[in-house]
Design a protein around this motif. Structure first.
Motif, PDB file in Angstrom:
ATOM      1  N   PRO A  93       0.802  -1.148   0.021  1.00  0.00           N
ATOM      2  CA  PRO A  93       0.129  -0.087  -0.057  1.00  0.00           C
ATOM      3  C   PRO A  93       0.791   1.223   0.084  1.00  0.00           C
ATOM      4  CG  PRO A  93      -0.084  -1.197   2.270  1.00  0.00           C
ATOM      5  CD  PRO A  93       0.685  -2.077   1.226  1.00  0.00           C
ATOM      6  N   ALA A  94       0.340   2.399  -0.816  1.00  0.00           N
ATOM      7  CA  ALA A  94       1.121   3.527  -0.644  1.00  0.00           C
ATOM      8  C   ALA A  94       1.108   4.193   0.746  1.00  0.00           C
ATOM      9  CB  ALA A  94       0.415   4.469  -1.656  1.00  0.00           C
ATOM     10  N   ARG A  95       2.185   4.905   1.043  1.00  0.00           N
ATOM     11  CA  ARG A  95       2.442   5.653   2.212  1.00  0.00           C
ATOM     12  C   ARG A  95       1.790   6.914   1.756  1.00  0.00           C
ATOM     13  NH1 ARG A  95       2.565   2.371   6.040  1.00  0.00           N
ATOM     14  NH2 ARG A  95       4.369   0.885   5.892  1.00  0.00           N
ATOM     15  N   ARG A  96       1.089   7.735   2.747  1.00  0.00           N
ATOM     16  CA  ARG A  96       0.913   8.983   2.624  1.00  0.00           C
ATOM     17  C   ARG A  96       2.062   9.797   3.132  1.00  0.00           C
ATOM     18  NH1 ARG A  96      -4.559  11.846   2.282  1.00  0.00           N
ATOM     19  NH2 ARG A  96      -4.945   9.791   1.907  1.00  0.00           N
ATOM     20  N   VAL A 156       8.361  17.153   7.284  1.00  0.00           N
ATOM     21  CA  VAL A 156       7.530  16.223   6.321  1.00  0.00           C
ATOM     22  C   VAL A 156       7.009  14.851   7.122  1.00  0.00           C
ATOM     23  CG1 VAL A 156       7.731  14.539   4.468  1.00  0.00           C
ATOM     24  CG2 VAL A 156       9.183  16.509   4.312  1.00  0.00           C
ATOM     25  N   LEU A 157       5.589  14.924   7.025  1.00  0.00           N
ATOM     26  CA  LEU A 157       4.675  13.964   7.760  1.00  0.00           C
ATOM     27  C   LEU A 157       4.624  12.589   7.103  1.00  0.00           C
ATOM     28  CD1 LEU A 157       2.279  16.424   9.548  1.00  0.00           C
ATOM     29  CD2 LEU A 157       4.445  15.618  10.421  1.00  0.00           C
ATOM     30  N   ILE A 158       4.855  11.520   7.477  1.00  0.00           N
ATOM     31  CA  ILE A 158       4.742  10.269   6.606  1.00  0.00           C
ATOM     32  C   ILE A 158       4.070   9.306   7.709  1.00  0.00           C
ATOM     33  CG2 ILE A 158       6.091   8.569   5.630  1.00  0.00           C
ATOM     34  CD1 ILE A 158       8.395  10.213   5.123  1.00  0.00           C
ATOM     35  N   GLU A 159       3.000   8.750   7.055  1.00  0.00           N
ATOM     36  CA  GLU A 159       2.356   7.573   7.718  1.00  0.00           C
ATOM     37  C   GLU A 159       3.362   6.409   7.907  1.00  0.00           C
ATOM     38  OE1 GLU A 159      -1.444   6.767   5.743  1.00  0.00           O
ATOM     39  OE2 GLU A 159      -2.268   8.642   6.288  1.00  0.00           O
ATOM     40  N   GLY A 160       3.305   5.975   9.307  1.00  0.00           N
ATOM     41  CA  GLY A 160       4.465   4.798   9.646  1.00  0.00           C
ATOM     42  C   GLY A 160       3.892   3.762   9.507  1.00  0.00           C
ATOM     43  N   PRO A 161       4.656   2.567   9.739  1.00  0.00           N
ATOM     44  CA  PRO A 161       6.092   2.715  10.191  1.00  0.00           C
ATOM     45  C   PRO A 161       6.977   3.117   8.911  1.00  0.00           C
ATOM     46  CG  PRO A 161       5.275   0.571   9.719  1.00  0.00           C
ATOM     47  CD  PRO A 161       4.213   1.145   9.612  1.00  0.00           C
ATOM     48  N   VAL A 216       2.387   8.171  12.665  1.00  0.00           N
ATOM     49  CA  VAL A 216       2.694   9.136  11.812  1.00  0.00           C
ATOM     50  C   VAL A 216       3.868   9.591  12.338  1.00  0.00           C
ATOM     51  CG1 VAL A 216       2.253  11.573  11.005  1.00  0.00           C
ATOM     52  CG2 VAL A 216       0.610   9.810  11.304  1.00  0.00           C
ATOM     53  N   VAL A 217       4.819   9.923  11.452  1.00  0.00           N
ATOM     54  CA  VAL A 217       6.321  10.330  11.859  1.00  0.00           C
ATOM     55  C   VAL A 217       6.728  11.562  11.031  1.00  0.00           C
ATOM     56  CG1 VAL A 217       8.978   9.638  11.653  1.00  0.00           C
ATOM     57  CG2 VAL A 217       7.316   7.901  11.801  1.00  0.00           C
ATOM     58  N   ALA A 218       7.396  12.647  11.992  1.00  0.00           N
ATOM     59  CA  ALA A 218       7.648  13.871  11.516  1.00  0.00           C
ATOM     60  C   ALA A 218       9.166  13.792  11.109  1.00  0.00           C
ATOM     61  CB  ALA A 218       7.458  14.906  12.490  1.00  0.00           C
ATOM     62  N   VAL A 219       9.416  14.184   9.926  1.00  0.00           N
ATOM     63  CA  VAL A 219      10.917  14.019   9.416  1.00  0.00           C
ATOM     64  C   VAL A 219      11.500  15.462   9.203  1.00  0.00           C
ATOM     65  CG1 VAL A 219      12.378  13.071   7.562  1.00  0.00           C
ATOM     66  CG2 VAL A 219      10.616  11.725   8.037  1.00  0.00           C
ATOM     67  N   CYS A 220      12.734  15.452   9.823  1.00  0.00           N
ATOM     68  CA  CYS A 220      13.009  16.986   9.832  1.00  0.00           C
ATOM     69  C   CYS A 220      13.753  17.300   8.416  1.00  0.00           C
ATOM     70  CB  CYS A 220      14.195  16.910  10.986  1.00  0.00           C
ATOM     71  SG  CYS A 220      15.256  18.528  10.935  1.00  0.00           S
ATOM     72  N   THR A 221      13.398  18.395   7.894  1.00  0.00           N
ATOM     73  CA  THR A 221      14.089  19.095   6.668  1.00  0.00           C
ATOM     74  C   THR A 221      14.930  20.002   6.832  1.00  0.00           C
ATOM     75  OG1 THR A 221      11.923  20.248   6.232  1.00  0.00           O
ATOM     76  CG2 THR A 221      11.884  18.098   5.434  1.00  0.00           C
ATOM     77  N   TYR A 252      17.750  14.191  14.852  1.00  0.00           N
ATOM     78  CA  TYR A 252      17.728  14.224  13.334  1.00  0.00           C
ATOM     79  C   TYR A 252      17.936  12.664  13.016  1.00  0.00           C
ATOM     80  CZ  TYR A 252      18.553  14.679   8.509  1.00  0.00           C
ATOM     81  OH  TYR A 252      18.565  14.485   7.152  1.00  0.00           O
ATOM     82  N   PRO A 253      16.904  11.956  12.308  1.00  0.00           N
ATOM     83  CA  PRO A 253      16.237  12.551  10.961  1.00  0.00           C
ATOM     84  C   PRO A 253      14.792  13.099  11.499  1.00  0.00           C
ATOM     85  CG  PRO A 253      16.016  10.280  10.964  1.00  0.00           C
ATOM     86  CD  PRO A 253      16.830  10.442  12.188  1.00  0.00           C
ATOM     87  N   TRP A 254      14.461  12.556  12.932  1.00  0.00           N
ATOM     88  CA  TRP A 254      13.176  12.817  13.300  1.00  0.00           C
ATOM     89  C   TRP A 254      13.086  14.253  13.945  1.00  0.00           C
ATOM     90  CZ3 TRP A 254      11.880   8.787  11.342  1.00  0.00           C
ATOM     91  CH2 TRP A 254      12.429   7.655  11.774  1.00  0.00           C
ATOM     92  N   CYS A 255      11.922  15.251  13.667  1.00  0.00           N
ATOM     93  CA  CYS A 255      11.813  16.473  14.076  1.00  0.00           C
ATOM     94  C   CYS A 255      11.531  16.659  15.445  1.00  0.00           C
ATOM     95  CB  CYS A 255      10.499  17.067  13.197  1.00  0.00           C
ATOM     96  SG  CYS A 255      10.201  18.653  13.474  1.00  0.00           S
ATOM     97  N   ASP A 256      12.082  17.743  16.151  1.00  0.00           N
ATOM     98  CA  ASP A 256      11.803  18.242  17.443  1.00  0.00           C
ATOM     99  C   ASP A 256      11.526  19.564  17.327  1.00  0.00           C
ATOM    100  OD1 ASP A 256      13.944  19.559  16.957  1.00  0.00           O
ATOM    101  OD2 ASP A 256      15.522  18.589  18.610  1.00  0.00           O
TER     102      ASP A 256
END
Length: 71
Positions: free
Chosen positions: A3-6, A15-20, A37-42, A49-53
């Motif tokens: 299935p596609a990830r949103r 960037v918010l990505i549906e996990g895992p 849902v994961v927040a990835v730091c840009t 990092y790579p997770w947003c804080d």
């Protein structure tokens, strides 16, 4: 077929990505999160990092109200 990830892109935030989620890093290591849902730091300012804080948020100093100031 998997299935596609949103993915949601916010120009002023992460960037918010549906996990895992599994992220391949520049140094060849892999970061993995099982969250829904994961927040990835840009901005690369995150201490986790790579997770947003939320380091991308502007810091505003507020002046104390006149009644809180000592005269």
């Amino acid at each position: 077929m998997k299935p596609a990830r949103r993915v949601s892109v916010n120009p002023k935030g992460p960037v918010l990505i549906e996990g895992p989620v599994e992220i391949a890093l520049d140094d060849g290591t892999t970061a993995r999160s099982e969250r829904f849902v994961v927040a990835v730091c840009t901005c690369r300012r995150s201490r986790t990092y790579p997770w947003c804080d939320t380091s991308h948020r502007p810091r505003e100093r507020t002046a104390p109200s006149p009644q809180d100031r000592k005269t």
